[in-house]
Design an enzyme around this catalytic site. Structure first.
Site, mmCIF file in Angstrom:
data_model
loop_
_atom_site.group_PDB
_atom_site.id
_atom_site.type_symbol
_atom_site.label_atom_id
_atom_site.label_comp_id
_atom_site.label_asym_id
_atom_site.label_seq_id
_atom_site.Cartn_x
_atom_site.Cartn_y
_atom_site.Cartn_z
ATOM 1 N N HIS A 146 0.824 -1.211 0.000
ATOM 2 C CA HIS A 146 0.000 0.000 0.000
ATOM 3 C C HIS A 146 0.857 1.261 0.000
ATOM 4 C CE1 HIS A 146 0.986 0.845 4.179
ATOM 5 N NE2 HIS A 146 0.815 -0.442 4.422
ATOM 6 N N GLU A 185 -2.250 -7.490 7.332
ATOM 7 C CA GLU A 185 -0.904 -7.324 7.888
ATOM 8 C C GLU A 185 -0.713 -8.169 9.147
ATOM 9 O OE1 GLU A 185 2.065 -7.092 7.619
ATOM 10 O OE2 GLU A 185 2.703 -4.991 7.561
#
Length: 198
Positions: free
Chosen positions: A10, A81
């Site tokens: 990201h 994550e």
């Protein structure tokens, strides 16, 4: 067709700038992070993707959206994550003040995921991904991406400490002679690697 995994981290967030560990905290991209995502999309336009998968956290799916690939995106929970547990929002320096030898890839996170758990998650995802074909876009995160790469080539999680991932970077996992390989790693504009004068 041959499977190729295009892994995109990201774009920039406030915590990626400050060095705070960002696991499950669902924080947005900065304005610069949004620009990074758009530039990433320009690089990806030359590819056709058979599948597009994103972590459920907004910093990943927003990167996917701004990169122009959100139309057929599926949320993939296993792309989330590393769960930082008690270390969420803390910097490595703060953690080292009480655990000087701490290394997330070896020691895991108190109250969060341990290396064997994230390894199992990466292996589970790889098993599903290897049933696909063609180009697969994955929008995810730094620590998980590093683990995914080392597990792809059969190494233990601790080896992931040697692989860095810049924001809005592109990496490719594929094959050579039917063996899993890292084809491209941490491809990002050179400006992200070079310190400039103020």
């Amino acid at each position: 067709m041959t499977l190729r995994l295009f892994f995109m981290r990201h774009g920039e967030t406030e915590w990626s700038l400050s060095g705070q560990h960002t696991g499950r905290a669902d924080i947005p991209l900065t304005a610069n992070g949004e620009d990074e995502a758009r530039r990433l999309g320009e690089r990806l336009r030359v590819y056709a993707f058979n599948h597009v998968l994103s972590s459920p956290l907004q910093r990943s799916w927003r990167t996917c959206e701004l990169a122009g690939l959100s139309q057929d995106t599926k949320v993939e929970q296993d792309l989330i994550e590393w769960d930082d547990g008690d270390y969420e929002g803390r910097t490595s320096a703060e953690i080292h003040a009480t655990r000087p030898e701490w290394n997330v890839f070896r020691d895991g996170c108190l109250g969060g995921e341990m290396p064997d758990e994230i390894s199992t998650r990466a292996d589970r995802l790889i098993e599903r991904l290897t049933k696909l074909d063609g180009n697969v876009a994955l929008f995810s995160h730094s620590h998980f991406g590093r683990v995914l790469a080392v597990r792809w080539i059969g190494l233990a999680v601790e080896h992931a400490q040697s692989l860095l991932l810049s924001t809005a970077s592109l990496s490719i996992l594929g094959y050579e002679h039917d063996r899993p390989t890292i084809v491209l790693w941490n491809s990002a504009p050179l400006s992200q690697f070079v310190e400039t004068d103020p």
